[in-house]
Design a protein around this motif. Structure first.
Motif, mmCIF file in Angstrom:
data_model
loop_
_atom_site.group_PDB
_atom_site.id
_atom_site.type_symbol
_atom_site.label_atom_id
_atom_site.label_comp_id
_atom_site.label_asym_id
_atom_site.label_seq_id
_atom_site.Cartn_x
_atom_site.Cartn_y
_atom_site.Cartn_z
ATOM 1 N N ALA A 117 39.994 47.567 35.669
ATOM 2 C CA ALA A 117 40.643 46.514 36.443
ATOM 3 C C ALA A 117 39.722 45.309 36.629
ATOM 4 O O ALA A 117 40.181 44.160 36.571
ATOM 5 N N ILE A 118 38.425 45.561 36.841
ATOM 6 C CA ILE A 118 37.482 44.456 37.007
ATOM 7 C C ILE A 118 37.377 43.639 35.731
ATOM 8 O O ILE A 118 37.352 42.402 35.755
ATOM 9 N N ARG A 119 37.321 44.322 34.569
ATOM 10 C CA ARG A 119 37.260 43.600 33.290
ATOM 11 C C ARG A 119 38.545 42.806 33.077
ATOM 12 O O ARG A 119 38.525 41.687 32.564
ATOM 13 N N TRP A 120 39.644 43.407 33.453
ATOM 14 C CA TRP A 120 40.942 42.744 33.373
ATOM 15 C C TRP A 120 40.921 41.458 34.214
ATOM 16 O O TRP A 120 41.343 40.392 33.761
ATOM 17 N N ILE A 121 40.444 41.599 35.438
ATOM 18 C CA ILE A 121 40.336 40.441 36.324
ATOM 19 C C ILE A 121 39.405 39.393 35.711
ATOM 20 O O ILE A 121 39.686 38.188 35.742
ATOM 21 N N GLY A 122 38.296 39.862 35.123
ATOM 22 C CA GLY A 122 37.339 38.936 34.530
ATOM 23 C C GLY A 122 37.938 38.111 33.410
ATOM 24 O O GLY A 122 37.730 36.896 33.329
ATOM 25 N N ASP A 123 38.694 38.759 32.540
ATOM 26 C CA ASP A 123 39.346 38.025 31.444
ATOM 27 C C ASP A 123 40.346 37.016 31.989
ATOM 28 O O ASP A 123 40.488 35.911 31.462
ATOM 29 N N TRP A 124 41.057 37.407 33.063
ATOM 30 C CA TRP A 124 42.043 36.507 33.649
ATOM 31 C C TRP A 124 41.366 35.322 34.329
ATOM 32 O O TRP A 124 41.822 34.174 34.225
ATOM 33 N N VAL A 125 40.246 35.580 35.002
ATOM 34 C CA VAL A 125 39.550 34.512 35.710
ATOM 35 C C VAL A 125 39.078 33.442 34.738
ATOM 36 O O VAL A 125 39.276 32.240 34.960
ATOM 37 N N LEU A 126 38.457 33.847 33.644
ATOM 38 C CA LEU A 126 37.907 32.879 32.707
ATOM 39 C C LEU A 126 39.006 32.200 31.898
ATOM 40 O O LEU A 126 38.955 31.001 31.645
ATOM 41 N N PHE A 134 38.025 39.582 48.706
ATOM 42 C CA PHE A 134 38.738 40.862 48.805
ATOM 43 C C PHE A 134 38.143 41.954 47.925
ATOM 44 O O PHE A 134 38.389 43.127 48.140
ATOM 45 N N VAL A 135 37.391 41.578 46.906
ATOM 46 C CA VAL A 135 36.706 42.541 46.049
ATOM 47 C C VAL A 135 35.214 42.248 46.144
ATOM 48 O O VAL A 135 34.804 41.100 45.989
ATOM 49 N N ASN A 136 34.424 43.260 46.403
ATOM 50 C CA ASN A 136 32.986 43.072 46.595
ATOM 51 C C ASN A 136 32.393 42.253 45.458
ATOM 52 O O ASN A 136 32.707 42.469 44.288
ATOM 53 N N ASN A 137 31.516 41.301 45.814
ATOM 54 C CA ASN A 137 31.040 40.344 44.815
ATOM 55 C C ASN A 137 30.167 40.954 43.725
ATOM 56 O O ASN A 137 30.083 40.411 42.623
ATOM 57 N N THR A 138 29.509 42.069 43.985
ATOM 58 C CA THR A 138 28.621 42.650 42.979
ATOM 59 C C THR A 138 29.352 43.051 41.693
ATOM 60 O O THR A 138 28.937 42.661 40.598
ATOM 61 N N PRO A 139 30.449 43.851 41.745
ATOM 62 C CA PRO A 139 31.151 44.169 40.490
ATOM 63 C C PRO A 139 31.793 42.952 39.840
ATOM 64 O O PRO A 139 31.897 42.892 38.616
ATOM 65 N N ILE A 140 32.221 41.978 40.643
ATOM 66 C CA ILE A 140 32.802 40.767 40.063
ATOM 67 C C ILE A 140 31.771 40.044 39.207
ATOM 68 O O ILE A 140 32.038 39.663 38.065
ATOM 69 N N THR A 174 37.059 32.652 41.479
ATOM 70 C CA THR A 174 36.154 33.725 41.920
ATOM 71 C C THR A 174 35.873 33.670 43.410
ATOM 72 O O THR A 174 35.659 34.702 44.046
ATOM 73 N N SER A 175 35.883 32.483 43.989
ATOM 74 C CA SER A 175 35.588 32.376 45.416
ATOM 75 C C SER A 175 36.623 33.108 46.271
ATOM 76 O O SER A 175 36.264 33.981 47.067
ATOM 77 N N PRO A 176 37.932 32.826 46.123
ATOM 78 C CA PRO A 176 38.908 33.607 46.907
ATOM 79 C C PRO A 176 38.985 35.068 46.481
ATOM 80 O O PRO A 176 39.248 35.949 47.299
ATOM 81 N N LEU A 177 38.741 35.342 45.198
ATOM 82 C CA LEU A 177 38.805 36.728 44.723
ATOM 83 C C LEU A 177 37.727 37.585 45.379
ATOM 84 O O LEU A 177 37.984 38.728 45.782
#
Length: 592
Positions: free
Chosen positions: A78-87, A110-116, A104-107
């Motif tokens: 899910a994090i990789r999925w989010i990453g592809d969507w963010v970029l 709600f999701v801890n910044n380290t895995p993001i 990334t700021s609003p994301l």
């Protein structure tokens, strides 16, 4: 200071010794904090129950439980999925920066910044290689944006959860809710985002990452063939002396078209074997003197050929790595991880010479050749701040990823709309992802950072000792004296002290150390303590100026090819912008 007894002076000594040892980095933070806790309990300043109270503090327990959700988001992709969507598919440098900061700021609220940061680092490096935009122009803005976003909610960063846990233990203070930091945090995030996309983007350096610096391999990669009837045919790698070369390092063996990385010294050589060595530019002279080897007529090795059989992984070493302070040979790196190091970068520059002689440091970026299961075995280990497969295919289990994201969303709704306690909602969410199979027990074990939990929990002992020994009240009185007993200027000094502690040690330790001082200052002034509590939350997260100020700063250090001065040049103005905006917003949103 004359009013302090021996317990007060011992507490000051323990705190100063702890800070010095954390800065020295000779011992891991968990060992330092455990030692401090033992001294405080053994001297009688704290009882055993008080010294260990941090381990059952709601904030600490919530941080521990959230590791389950982070593991589920990682495991399902899910994090990789989010990453592809963010970029997404930005059309240039500024568009990419704007998209990263805006999403990334609003994301990260709600999701801890380290895995993001970990997953977006991989996505940014991949996109940078395709687009030609230097990762140094993207990674630092992305990192700073996630820090700013994390300030906005309790779950955005462990710092806010720790402060919420401290508030919970303070008699007479109302419990903090999920969005209590939002007003001040949003002001800081907007002001910081505007800076990053205007003045800040012009201060960003143009640097090459470790992978980019290692892409041109012809200068330091040498391929040799084992002669069919030569002296080395039939000998093991160890017997042939190929592990003790002065100027080069054996990376891989290719036999009958099959690639073998991190080969054992007991591996027997055969005629026709192709051996790949990495080392100094004149390493070929040393290799040509070895009987039974001859240079390969064709150089087939390409460091950026990760789309085929070769698996290249980039890792950033953390303070918890057993290899810190040792060479690759002393750390038995090859046999420990089944990985051969191809290049090492430090402070934005690739190190040359024989890699086996390099003494590894925290933040070093290692480019390694390994097997396809490396990330499964070690990807979530605490010894690596970042571990990314170069051009690795995205592995997303869509059904399980949707379940994991849905559970996280439900947890947030339960806490904010229904008023469920954040620890209770986090425990329920963790149970749901485990029952749904979004994370397995083995994966959970690898991702649970017990050392971080120990560091945070033991930090509470320092805070309690400052309070009980009277040191916190004395420091608060001095702050009030410097501020002329003015609540606003006392607030300014509390915030600045929290930022200074964060830049020097860790965000969580800064929050715990400053909390009793801030509450004591509010009590002596006769004003509401919440403005000071919010100042601690914001200041302890505002670590922008040094790589060690915040964990994610160190995570992008190597992949971005940054230097220490880059953080000062970009982060110092950001710290001033955020500080001014926070200190102007707090009295208006949280009156004294």
């Amino acid at each position: 200071m004359a009013g302090l007894d021996w317990q007060g002076w011992l507490t000051i000594g323990v705190v100063l010794a702890t800070l010095a040892l954390l800065l020295w980095e000779r011992f891991s933070p968990d060992k330092v904090l455990i030692g401090a806790t033992v001294v405080l309990a053994g001297s009688g300043i704290l009882g055993v129950r008080q010294a260990l109270a941090g381990f059952w503090n709601p904030g600490v327990l919530t941080v521990a439980v959230l590791f389950v959700l982070v593991a589920a988001l990682k495991s399902t992709g899910a994090i990789r999925w989010i990453g592809d969507w963010v970029l997404g598919r930005p059309r240039g440098e500024f568009a990419a920066q704007a998209r990263l900061v805006a999403i990334t700021s609003p994301l990260s609220a709600f999701v801890n910044n380290t895995p993001i940061v970990a997953m977006l680092t991989s996505a940014i490096e991949h996109w940078s290689r395709r687009s030609g935009v230097a990762p140094s122009k993207l990674l630092l803005p992305m990192n700073y944006a996630t820090i700013l976003g994390g300030m906005c909610t309790l779950v955005g960063t462990s710092t806010n959860l720790i402060v919420a846990g401290l508030v919970h233990q303070q008699p007479g203070m109302p419990a903090l809710r999920m969005f209590d930091p939002l007003g001040v945090g949003a002001v800081a995030a907007v002001a910081g985002g505007i800076y990053l996309l205007t003045v800040g983007r012009w201060l960003l350096p143009l640097r090459r990452s470790a992978l980019q610096q290692a892409t041109e391999t012809r200068e330091y990669v040498v391929e040799m063939l084992v002669e069919d009837a030569g002296a080395m045919a039939g000998m093991t790698i160890g017997q042939a002396g190929l592990r003790g070369l002065a100027g080069s390092y054996l990376v891989e063996l290719v036999r009958n078209g099959e690639l073998h990385a991190a080969v054992s010294p007991e591996e027997a050589l055969r005629g026709g074997d192709r051996l790949v060595f990495v080392g100094a530019t004149d390493a070929v002279r040393e290799l040509r003197r070895l009987s039974g080897l001859r240079p390969a007529t064709e150089q087939l090795f390409k460091i950026d050929d990760a789309g085929g059989r070769r698996t290249l992984v980039e890792v950033v070493l953390s303070a918890y790595s057993p290899a810190i302070g040792k060479t690759l040979v002393e750390a038995t790196f090859r046999s420990r991880y089944n990985a051969a190091v191809i290049a090492v970068a430090r402070h934005g520059t690739r190190l040359h010479g024989k890699l086996g002689d390099v003494v590894l440091q925290v933040g070093d970026t290692l480019l390694m050749e390994t097997d396809a299961k490396f990330l499964r075995r070690y990807g979530n280990r605490a010894e690596f701040l970042v571990s990314n497969e170069i051009d690795g295919a995205a592995r997303v289990d869509r059904p399980r990823a949707l379940v994991a994201l849905g559970v996280v969303a439900a947890m947030i709704v339960a806490n904010t709309v229904l008023g469920v306690d954040i620890l209770l909602s986090a425990v329920a969410a963790a149970a749901l992802v485990l029952l749904a199979g979004c994370v397995h027990v083995a994966e959970l074990r690898r991702s649970l950072d017990l050392r971080l939990i120990v560091v945070i929990a033991c930090s509470f002992a320092l805070g309690a000792a400052l309070d009980r020994s009277g040191v916190a009240a004395l420091v608060a009185a001095h702050l009030m004296g410097w501020a002329g007993s003015d609540p606003f200027w006392t607030l300014v000094l509390v915030y600045v002290a929290a930022v200074a502690f964060t830049e020097l040690v860790t965000n969580n330790a800064a929050a715990v150390l400053m909390f009793p001082i801030a509450v004591s200052a509010a009590t002596q002034l006769g004003v509401q303590p919440m403005p000071f509590v919010i100042a601690i939350m914001m200041g302890a997260s505002a670590g922008f100026i040094t790589p060690i100020g915040y964990q994610t700063n160190l995570m992008v250090y190597g992949p971005g090819g940054y230097r220490f001065s880059d953080y000062v040049r970009v982060g110092l103005p950001l710290s001033l912008v955020v500080g001014v905006s926070v200190l102007l917003a707090i009295p208006r949103l949280w009156p004294f």
